[in-house]
Design a protein around this motif. Sequence first.
Motif, PDB file in Angstrom:
ATOM      1  N   GLY A  29       0.790  -1.216   0.000  1.00 54.73           N
ATOM      2  CA  GLY A  29       0.000   0.000   0.000  1.00 54.73           C
ATOM      3  C   GLY A  29       0.826   1.272   0.000  1.00 54.73           C
ATOM      4  N   GLN A  30       2.123   1.179  -0.288  1.00 57.25           N
ATOM      5  CA  GLN A  30       2.988   2.349  -0.324  1.00 57.25           C
ATOM      6  C   GLN A  30       3.309   2.683  -1.776  1.00 57.25           C
ATOM      7  OE1 GLN A  30       6.376   1.158   1.890  1.00 57.25           O
ATOM      8  NE2 GLN A  30       5.317   1.031   3.826  1.00 57.25           N
ATOM      9  N   ALA A  31       3.555   3.934  -2.053  1.00 55.23           N
ATOM     10  CA  ALA A  31       3.917   4.365  -3.395  1.00 55.23           C
ATOM     11  C   ALA A  31       5.422   4.209  -3.604  1.00 55.23           C
ATOM     12  CB  ALA A  31       3.509   5.809  -3.613  1.00 55.23           C
ATOM     13  N   VAL A  32       5.829   4.005  -4.833  1.00 61.14           N
ATOM     14  CA  VAL A  32       7.237   3.959  -5.167  1.00 61.14           C
ATOM     15  C   VAL A  32       7.746   5.397  -5.171  1.00 61.14           C
ATOM     16  CG1 VAL A  32       8.911   3.343  -6.947  1.00 61.14           C
ATOM     17  CG2 VAL A  32       6.914   1.901  -6.571  1.00 61.14           C
ATOM     18  N   SER A  33       8.863   5.651  -4.494  1.00 62.12           N
ATOM     19  CA  SER A  33       9.369   7.018  -4.403  1.00 62.12           C
ATOM     20  C   SER A  33       9.894   7.500  -5.755  1.00 62.12           C
ATOM     21  CB  SER A  33      10.467   7.110  -3.352  1.00 62.12           C
ATOM     22  OG  SER A  33      11.520   6.235  -3.691  1.00 62.12           O
ATOM     23  N   LYS A  34       9.786   8.801  -5.991  1.00 61.89           N
ATOM     24  CA  LYS A  34      10.240   9.407  -7.244  1.00 61.89           C
ATOM     25  C   LYS A  34      11.752   9.541  -7.235  1.00 61.89           C
ATOM     26  CE  LYS A  34       6.157  12.189  -8.087  1.00 61.89           C
ATOM     27  NZ  LYS A  34       5.650  13.543  -8.361  1.00 61.89           N
ATOM     28  N   PHE A  35      12.321   9.616  -8.417  1.00 60.39           N
ATOM     29  CA  PHE A  35      13.734   9.918  -8.546  1.00 60.39           C
ATOM     30  C   PHE A  35      13.870  11.074  -9.528  1.00 60.39           C
ATOM     31  CE2 PHE A  35      12.637   6.492 -11.368  1.00 60.39           C
ATOM     32  CZ  PHE A  35      13.156   6.887 -12.598  1.00 60.39           C
ATOM     33  N   ALA A  36      14.883  11.884  -9.324  1.00 59.37           N
ATOM     34  CA  ALA A  36      15.046  13.099 -10.123  1.00 59.37           C
ATOM     35  C   ALA A  36      15.629  12.784 -11.491  1.00 59.37           C
ATOM     36  CB  ALA A  36      15.956  14.074  -9.395  1.00 59.37           C
ATOM     37  N   ILE A  37      15.038  13.381 -12.519  1.00 61.35           N
ATOM     38  CA  ILE A  37      15.585  13.340 -13.868  1.00 61.35           C
ATOM     39  C   ILE A  37      15.919  14.783 -14.210  1.00 61.35           C
ATOM     40  CG2 ILE A  37      15.142  12.827 -16.294  1.00 61.35           C
ATOM     41  CD1 ILE A  37      13.146  10.703 -15.370  1.00 61.35           C
ATOM     42  N   THR A  38      17.193  15.071 -14.307  1.00 65.00           N
ATOM     43  CA  THR A  38      17.614  16.451 -14.555  1.00 65.00           C
ATOM     44  C   THR A  38      17.286  16.878 -15.981  1.00 65.00           C
ATOM     45  OG1 THR A  38      19.828  15.705 -15.167  1.00 65.00           O
ATOM     46  CG2 THR A  38      19.473  16.299 -12.865  1.00 65.00           C
ATOM     47  N   ASP A  39      17.140  18.180 -16.192  1.00 60.50           N
ATOM     48  CA  ASP A  39      16.859  18.721 -17.514  1.00 60.50           C
ATOM     49  C   ASP A  39      18.059  18.520 -18.427  1.00 60.50           C
ATOM     50  OD1 ASP A  39      14.319  19.557 -16.839  1.00 60.50           O
ATOM     51  OD2 ASP A  39      14.996  21.537 -16.189  1.00 60.50           O
ATOM     52  N   SER A  40      17.761  18.387 -19.721  1.00 57.66           N
ATOM     53  CA  SER A  40      18.820  18.216 -20.705  1.00 57.66           C
ATOM     54  C   SER A  40      18.491  19.063 -21.928  1.00 57.66           C
ATOM     55  CB  SER A  40      18.924  16.746 -21.117  1.00 57.66           C
ATOM     56  OG  SER A  40      19.793  16.611 -22.220  1.00 57.66           O
ATOM     57  N   PRO A  41      19.483  19.726 -22.508  1.00 59.37           N
ATOM     58  CA  PRO A  41      19.223  20.499 -23.724  1.00 59.37           C
ATOM     59  C   PRO A  41      18.995  19.606 -24.944  1.00 59.37           C
ATOM     60  CG  PRO A  41      21.549  20.590 -23.181  1.00 59.37           C
ATOM     61  CD  PRO A  41      20.858  19.867 -22.055  1.00 59.37           C
ATOM     62  N   LEU A  42      19.327  18.329 -24.824  1.00 59.12           N
ATOM     63  CA  LEU A  42      19.167  17.390 -25.939  1.00 59.12           C
ATOM     64  C   LEU A  42      17.926  16.521 -25.739  1.00 59.12           C
ATOM     65  CD1 LEU A  42      22.871  16.227 -26.230  1.00 59.12           C
ATOM     66  CD2 LEU A  42      21.695  17.934 -27.628  1.00 59.12           C
ATOM     67  N   THR A  43      16.760  17.134 -25.728  1.00 58.13           N
ATOM     68  CA  THR A  43      15.517  16.416 -25.501  1.00 58.13           C
ATOM     69  C   THR A  43      14.555  16.662 -26.657  1.00 58.13           C
ATOM     70  OG1 THR A  43      15.742  16.648 -23.112  1.00 58.13           O
ATOM     71  CG2 THR A  43      13.568  16.086 -23.931  1.00 58.13           C
ATOM     72  N   LEU A  44      13.973  15.591 -27.174  1.00 57.87           N
ATOM     73  CA  LEU A  44      12.892  15.696 -28.150  1.00 57.87           C
ATOM     74  C   LEU A  44      11.622  15.275 -27.431  1.00 57.87           C
ATOM     75  CD1 LEU A  44      14.584  13.976 -31.221  1.00 57.87           C
ATOM     76  CD2 LEU A  44      14.285  16.424 -30.837  1.00 57.87           C
ATOM     77  N   SER A  45      10.618  16.148 -27.401  1.00 61.29           N
ATOM     78  CA  SER A  45       9.362  15.870 -26.709  1.00 61.29           C
ATOM     79  C   SER A  45       8.208  16.005 -27.694  1.00 61.29           C
ATOM     80  CB  SER A  45       9.145  16.849 -25.554  1.00 61.29           C
ATOM     81  OG  SER A  45      10.172  16.723 -24.608  1.00 61.29           O
ATOM     82  N   ALA A  46       7.216  15.120 -27.555  1.00 59.78           N
ATOM     83  CA  ALA A  46       6.046  15.182 -28.434  1.00 59.78           C
ATOM     84  C   ALA A  46       4.890  14.432 -27.798  1.00 59.78           C
ATOM     85  CB  ALA A  46       6.368  14.566 -29.790  1.00 59.78           C
ATOM     86  N   ASP A  47       3.683  14.738 -28.282  1.00 63.02           N
ATOM     87  CA  ASP A  47       2.519  13.945 -27.896  1.00 63.02           C
ATOM     88  C   ASP A  47       2.638  12.580 -28.554  1.00 63.02           C
ATOM     89  OD1 ASP A  47       1.455  16.043 -26.450  1.00 63.02           O
ATOM     90  OD2 ASP A  47       0.252  16.780 -28.130  1.00 63.02           O
TER      91      ASP A  47
END
Length: 124
Positions: A29-47
């Motif tokens: 009943g516990q959630a998995v803790s988040k981990f940080a993903i740092t920003d990167s200038p080399l990212t392609l994002s899309a729907d």
Amino acid sequence: MKNQMPGGYPALLCLFLLIGTAGETAAQGQAVSKFAITDSPLTLSADIRPQQYLGVVGRAAAWLGRETGEAELWVHPLKLASDFQLSFKIPDYVDPVRGADVARSVDVRPEITTITYSHATFTV
């Protein structure tokens, strides 16, 4: 010739241990803790484009499939899964929610590819 395990096996073992630990945590009943993903200038994002190919290939492992998360999974020389699909079990729903139906966006970077799934009751 010496019999050696390819470099992908230790990483795969870590992935399975992480999944097993997450399953035990979720069962308690516990959630998995988040981990940080740092920003990167080399990212392609899309729907998400449901029929668009998405391949994530490393030195000894590969994820070959679609942006919705449906894939074929390989760790050289083994094919681990064919027609792999995610689904999410929600306590208030009778049927699981198909990952392909709630896939919303994809971010591709040199070191990581992230598919975001979003539903009224969760975001993964």
